[in-house]
Design a protein around this motif. Structure first.
Motif, PDB file in Angstrom:
ATOM      1  N   LEU A 192       1.035  -1.618   0.060  1.00  0.00           N
ATOM      2  CA  LEU A 192       0.053  -0.012   0.239  1.00  0.00           C
ATOM      3  C   LEU A 192       1.194   1.252  -0.136  1.00  0.00           C
ATOM      4  N   ALA A 193       2.214   1.554   0.878  1.00  0.00           N
ATOM      5  CA  ALA A 193       2.990   2.439   0.530  1.00  0.00           C
ATOM      6  C   ALA A 193       3.795   3.197  -0.583  1.00  0.00           C
ATOM      7  N   VAL A 194       4.189   1.540  -1.312  1.00  0.00           N
ATOM      8  CA  VAL A 194       4.491   1.416  -2.888  1.00  0.00           C
ATOM      9  C   VAL A 194       3.676   2.241  -3.529  1.00  0.00           C
ATOM     10  N   ALA A 195       2.152   1.652  -3.517  1.00  0.00           N
ATOM     11  CA  ALA A 195       1.249   2.194  -4.198  1.00  0.00           C
ATOM     12  C   ALA A 195       0.688   3.398  -4.139  1.00  0.00           C
ATOM     13  N   ALA A 196       0.989   3.544  -2.983  1.00  0.00           N
ATOM     14  CA  ALA A 196       0.049   5.123  -2.682  1.00  0.00           C
ATOM     15  C   ALA A 196       1.741   6.077  -2.735  1.00  0.00           C
ATOM     16  N   ASP A 197       2.128   6.041  -2.687  1.00  0.00           N
ATOM     17  CA  ASP A 197       4.032   6.653  -3.440  1.00  0.00           C
ATOM     18  C   ASP A 197       3.493   6.669  -5.775  1.00  0.00           C
ATOM     19  N   THR A 198       3.115   5.703  -5.724  1.00  0.00           N
ATOM     20  CA  THR A 198       2.931   5.871  -6.908  1.00  0.00           C
ATOM     21  C   THR A 198       2.094   6.537  -7.874  1.00  0.00           C
ATOM     22  N   PHE A 199       1.006   5.914  -6.831  1.00  0.00           N
ATOM     23  CA  PHE A 199      -0.419   6.888  -7.089  1.00  0.00           C
ATOM     24  C   PHE A 199       0.120   8.670  -6.813  1.00  0.00           C
ATOM     25  N   CYS A 200       0.873   9.117  -5.818  1.00  0.00           N
ATOM     26  CA  CYS A 200       1.104  10.731  -5.846  1.00  0.00           C
ATOM     27  C   CYS A 200       1.761  11.180  -7.025  1.00  0.00           C
ATOM     28  N   SER A 201       3.156  10.360  -7.645  1.00  0.00           N
ATOM     29  CA  SER A 201       3.778  10.435  -8.644  1.00  0.00           C
ATOM     30  C   SER A 201       2.797  10.495  -9.910  1.00  0.00           C
ATOM     31  N   ALA A 202       1.686   9.688 -10.357  1.00  0.00           N
ATOM     32  CA  ALA A 202       1.514   9.758 -11.134  1.00  0.00           C
ATOM     33  C   ALA A 202       0.609  10.577 -11.270  1.00  0.00           C
ATOM     34  N   ILE A 203      -0.159  11.452 -10.032  1.00  0.00           N
ATOM     35  CA  ILE A 203      -1.267  12.725 -11.107  1.00  0.00           C
ATOM     36  C   ILE A 203      -0.680  13.959 -10.322  1.00  0.00           C
ATOM     37  N   SER A 204       0.519  14.203  -9.530  1.00  0.00           N
ATOM     38  CA  SER A 204       1.616  15.870  -9.640  1.00  0.00           C
ATOM     39  C   SER A 204       2.187  15.545 -10.557  1.00  0.00           C
ATOM     40  N   THR A 205       2.863  14.773 -11.723  1.00  0.00           N
ATOM     41  CA  THR A 205       4.378  15.016 -12.175  1.00  0.00           C
ATOM     42  C   THR A 205       3.270  15.608 -13.694  1.00  0.00           C
ATOM     43  N   PRO A 206       1.933  14.878 -14.209  1.00  0.00           N
ATOM     44  CA  PRO A 206       1.329  15.097 -14.872  1.00  0.00           C
ATOM     45  C   PRO A 206       0.684  16.972 -14.646  1.00  0.00           C
TER      46      PRO A 206
END
Length: 151
Positions: free
Chosen positions: A31-45
């Motif tokens: 879940l920690a990895v998924a949350a980090d990936t989700f946060c990056s996927a939202i903020s980068t674009p």
């Protein structure tokens, strides 16, 4: 007519098929990895548009991504080397806390330079995935590790 009892087949589970921690602990790491990936996927674009709204030019947007990637290339490697001294859990918690703080700073940045500093901070604490993988590798046998890695 006589009923036959259900045959219960004994399955031998060797120590090679077990985790040293509970499955719940592994789920928390995922879940920690998924949350980090989700946060990056939202903020980068969204980051270039946010930077433009704060007055950044094209060069500033390039620097924003370049500095973050430079920090992500150098500092997480240092964090992963600290695992030997500190252990997996403290490094993972430090990375999660740093990623959370940098996400809040990015969202609340009053100007472009604060956004740039928050993006660099985000890169500095980007060792969540490698630390989580090292933790899973430590607590799981190679056979179980490949099972978790595929899922």
């Amino acid at each position: 007519m006589s009923e036959t009892p259900l045959a219960v087949e004994a399955v031998a589970v060797s120590d090679a098929d077990r985790l040293e921690v509970s499955t719940g602990a592994v789920c928390v790491v995922f879940l920690a990895v998924a949350a980090d990936t989700f946060c990056s996927a939202i903020s980068t674009p969204v980051a270039p548009f946010y930077a433009q709204s704060l007055g950044a030019a094209s060069v500033g947007i390039g620097c924003m991504f370049g500095f973050r990637n430079l920090a992500a290339a150098m500092l997480p490697t240092h964090m992963c080397q600290r695992i030997g001294n500190m252990g997996h859990k403290p490094v993972l918690m430090l990375c999660l806390a740093g990623a959370g703080v940098s996400a809040i700073l990015q969202g609340c940045a009053p100007n472009f330079y604060c956004l740039l500093a928050a993006r660099v901070c985000s890169g500095m604490f980007g060792a969540i995935s490698p630390t989580a993988e090292a933790y899973i590798r430590k607590v799981a046998s190679p056979r179980v590790f490949t099972k978790y890695r595929k899922s």
